[in-house]
Design a protein around this motif. Sequence first.
Motif, PDB file in Angstrom:
ATOM      1  N   UNK A  82      53.377  64.139  14.297  1.00 33.92           N
ATOM      2  CA  UNK A  82      51.938  63.887  14.255  1.00 33.92           C
ATOM      3  C   UNK A  82      51.504  63.230  15.556  1.00 33.92           C
ATOM      4  N   UNK A  83      50.431  63.755  16.162  1.00 36.05           N
ATOM      5  CA  UNK A  83      49.846  63.170  17.365  1.00 36.05           C
ATOM      6  C   UNK A  83      48.459  62.631  17.050  1.00 36.05           C
ATOM      7  N   UNK A  84      48.187  61.405  17.485  1.00 35.94           N
ATOM      8  CA  UNK A  84      46.909  60.739  17.213  1.00 35.94           C
ATOM      9  C   UNK A  84      46.209  60.440  18.535  1.00 35.94           C
ATOM     10  N   UNK A  85      45.006  60.935  18.675  1.00 37.67           N
ATOM     11  CA  UNK A  85      44.169  60.680  19.858  1.00 37.67           C
ATOM     12  C   UNK A  85      43.026  59.759  19.434  1.00 37.67           C
ATOM     13  N   UNK A  86      43.201  58.462  19.732  1.00 42.61           N
ATOM     14  CA  UNK A  86      42.133  57.496  19.480  1.00 42.61           C
ATOM     15  C   UNK A  86      41.277  57.425  20.740  1.00 42.61           C
ATOM     16  N   UNK A  87      40.053  57.876  20.649  1.00 44.29           N
ATOM     17  CA  UNK A  87      39.129  57.822  21.784  1.00 44.29           C
ATOM     18  C   UNK A  87      37.954  56.920  21.420  1.00 44.29           C
ATOM     19  N   UNK A  88      37.085  56.690  22.376  1.00 42.60           N
ATOM     20  CA  UNK A  88      35.970  55.761  22.134  1.00 42.60           C
ATOM     21  C   UNK A  88      34.953  56.306  21.148  1.00 42.60           C
ATOM     22  N   UNK A  89      34.883  57.637  21.020  1.00 45.05           N
ATOM     23  CA  UNK A  89      33.857  58.220  20.150  1.00 45.05           C
ATOM     24  C   UNK A  89      34.438  59.003  18.969  1.00 45.05           C
ATOM     25  N   UNK A  90      35.755  59.107  18.885  1.00 46.39           N
ATOM     26  CA  UNK A  90      36.354  59.874  17.784  1.00 46.39           C
ATOM     27  C   UNK A  90      37.822  59.489  17.619  1.00 46.39           C
ATOM     28  N   UNK A  91      38.361  59.815  16.454  1.00 44.76           N
ATOM     29  CA  UNK A  91      39.805  59.826  16.230  1.00 44.76           C
ATOM     30  C   UNK A  91      40.174  61.248  15.836  1.00 44.76           C
ATOM     31  N   UNK A 143      58.821  63.270  11.272  1.00 51.64           N
ATOM     32  CA  UNK A 143      59.774  62.514  12.083  1.00 51.64           C
ATOM     33  C   UNK A 143      59.137  61.309  12.746  1.00 51.64           C
ATOM     34  N   UNK A 144      57.821  61.340  12.930  1.00 49.72           N
ATOM     35  CA  UNK A 144      57.153  60.210  13.552  1.00 49.72           C
ATOM     36  C   UNK A 144      55.713  60.523  13.890  1.00 49.72           C
ATOM     37  N   UNK A 145      54.994  59.478  14.234  1.00 53.06           N
ATOM     38  CA  UNK A 145      53.579  59.569  14.608  1.00 53.06           C
ATOM     39  C   UNK A 145      53.424  58.946  15.986  1.00 53.06           C
ATOM     40  N   UNK A 146      52.972  59.737  16.946  1.00 50.24           N
ATOM     41  CA  UNK A 146      52.661  59.223  18.270  1.00 50.24           C
ATOM     42  C   UNK A 146      51.186  58.876  18.336  1.00 50.24           C
ATOM     43  N   UNK A 147      50.884  57.683  18.821  1.00 51.03           N
ATOM     44  CA  UNK A 147      49.505  57.182  18.831  1.00 51.03           C
ATOM     45  C   UNK A 147      49.081  56.925  20.267  1.00 51.03           C
ATOM     46  N   UNK A 148      47.997  57.571  20.682  1.00 49.81           N
ATOM     47  CA  UNK A 148      47.415  57.320  22.000  1.00 49.81           C
ATOM     48  C   UNK A 148      46.167  56.478  21.833  1.00 49.81           C
ATOM     49  N   UNK A 149      46.125  55.357  22.557  1.00 51.74           N
ATOM     50  CA  UNK A 149      44.960  54.462  22.491  1.00 51.74           C
ATOM     51  C   UNK A 149      44.522  54.149  23.917  1.00 51.74           C
ATOM     52  N   UNK A 183      55.140  56.225   8.292  1.00 53.13           N
ATOM     53  CA  UNK A 183      56.060  56.944   9.162  1.00 53.13           C
ATOM     54  C   UNK A 183      56.374  56.105  10.405  1.00 53.13           C
ATOM     55  N   UNK A 184      57.486  56.409  11.091  1.00 52.53           N
ATOM     56  CA  UNK A 184      57.762  55.709  12.354  1.00 52.53           C
ATOM     57  C   UNK A 184      56.611  55.913  13.340  1.00 52.53           C
ATOM     58  N   UNK A 185      56.228  54.852  14.036  1.00 50.65           N
ATOM     59  CA  UNK A 185      55.063  54.857  14.915  1.00 50.65           C
ATOM     60  C   UNK A 185      55.471  54.563  16.354  1.00 50.65           C
ATOM     61  N   UNK A 186      54.868  55.291  17.291  1.00 50.34           N
ATOM     62  CA  UNK A 186      55.150  55.128  18.721  1.00 50.34           C
ATOM     63  C   UNK A 186      53.816  55.190  19.456  1.00 50.34           C
ATOM     64  N   UNK A 187      53.608  54.327  20.437  1.00 51.86           N
ATOM     65  CA  UNK A 187      52.289  54.220  21.060  1.00 51.86           C
ATOM     66  C   UNK A 187      52.361  54.307  22.577  1.00 51.86           C
ATOM     67  N   UNK A 188      51.349  54.923  23.161  1.00 56.09           N
ATOM     68  CA  UNK A 188      51.109  54.876  24.602  1.00 56.09           C
ATOM     69  C   UNK A 188      49.633  55.168  24.819  1.00 56.09           C
ATOM     70  N   UNK A 189      49.237  55.482  26.065  1.00 51.62           N
ATOM     71  CA  UNK A 189      47.806  55.726  26.280  1.00 51.62           C
ATOM     72  C   UNK A 189      47.546  57.169  26.686  1.00 51.62           C
TER      73      UNK A 189
END
Length: 415
Positions: A82-91, A143-149, A183-189
């Motif tokens: 799973x890929x997560x794109x957290x942006x200023x106007x949307x997720x 297997x995991x969730x990658x989170x971009x913030x 799920x396992x969580x991993x973060x970057x920007x």
Amino acid sequence: MKRTSRDIRTANRYEVLRQIIASSPTSRQELAASTGLSLATVATLVGELLDLRMITEVGFEDSAGGRPRGLVAVNASGGALIGVDIAETYVRVELFDLALNVLARADEDMRPGESRPEQVVGHVAAAVGSVVAQAGVEGARVLGVGVSVPGQVDRDTGVSEYAPNWDWHDVPLLDLLAEHVAYPLYMDNPLRASAVAELWFGAARGRGDAVVVNLGTGVGAGLVLGGGLHRGVSNSAGEWGHTTLVLDGRLCHCGNHGCVETYVGAPGIMVNLRELAADSPLLHPEDQTATIDALARGVAAHDPVALKVVRDTARYLGAGIADLVNLFNPEVVVLSSWVAATLGEPLLHEVREAVARHALRRPLAATRIVLSPIPTDPVCLGAATFALEGALQSVGQRTAAKRTTPARSRTAPPS
């Protein structure tokens, strides 16, 4: 920091899997040639990936005068990312199979003032639950969730150290998310996420040196140097949006004046429009997306105000990109994220002309400037690769320690 033999093995396992995903089906001999690893090392790593059911044997190919070569391919159904794109106007959240094909997508709008950490976490948790339900995957297969913030992040601790557009300081985002996401969580920007996406599947594929310019609400540059992602000593490389473009210029959220972002990010483009024609129907004062969409339609209709705004924006953007060309001498500069995608070819044409006016002739001659060719959200795709890295590292840790990892990882994947 010195890399251990386990770090190197994990990085090699990841690189072999990356090449298999990019070139399925492929042989061990081709993998050795593409990765620079020995055939014996590749054979061992392929064996590990087969044991993990991340790849599968798919037959043989004839070799010149020798025994047929065994072929391997990614086992697309061997897991989900799973890929997560957290942006200023949307997720935006996308769920991928192991071949990094999108299986499900969910979007959550973030209205102005909805940027408190608990609100953002709520949007992410809802969207993650949605894509898992849509795809019908069992939780154990994720297997995991990658989170971009956005902003500066500590990927080891999962802390958002500084997000200027939200005035976030030291927010323990992954700990907050772990209360809602199992799920396992991993973060970057997003700078790193976009750069990895282009390196794997986009305009930087096969390139040693590339710059991926993110144009959204915020602005930055993901750097691919020497064939790999460049993070800098504190994972802060690429904050080009907060370099000074105009002395004593517009006030930026970061507290400085005249930053690149204040002229070419979506809010900056809205200021460009307001300064040119304050009463323009193209301007939607509280809605970045609607304004950029209106500008794109105006350019297509040859509206003179829209054309002037895009040209003025490209002048600023071209001067900033010329600095990147002169500094890094890349093979390619990729314009990515939603503003670049929306304004498209008209913006690209103006930017190329503006860069040509400012960049030195020799580095410019070696550089192509292109729009991102990735058809889905590059940030979600890149974030999913962070989850893949983390999953492979967790496998290495389990093998070494013969124990299971907790549901939440603080250990950064290798790059």
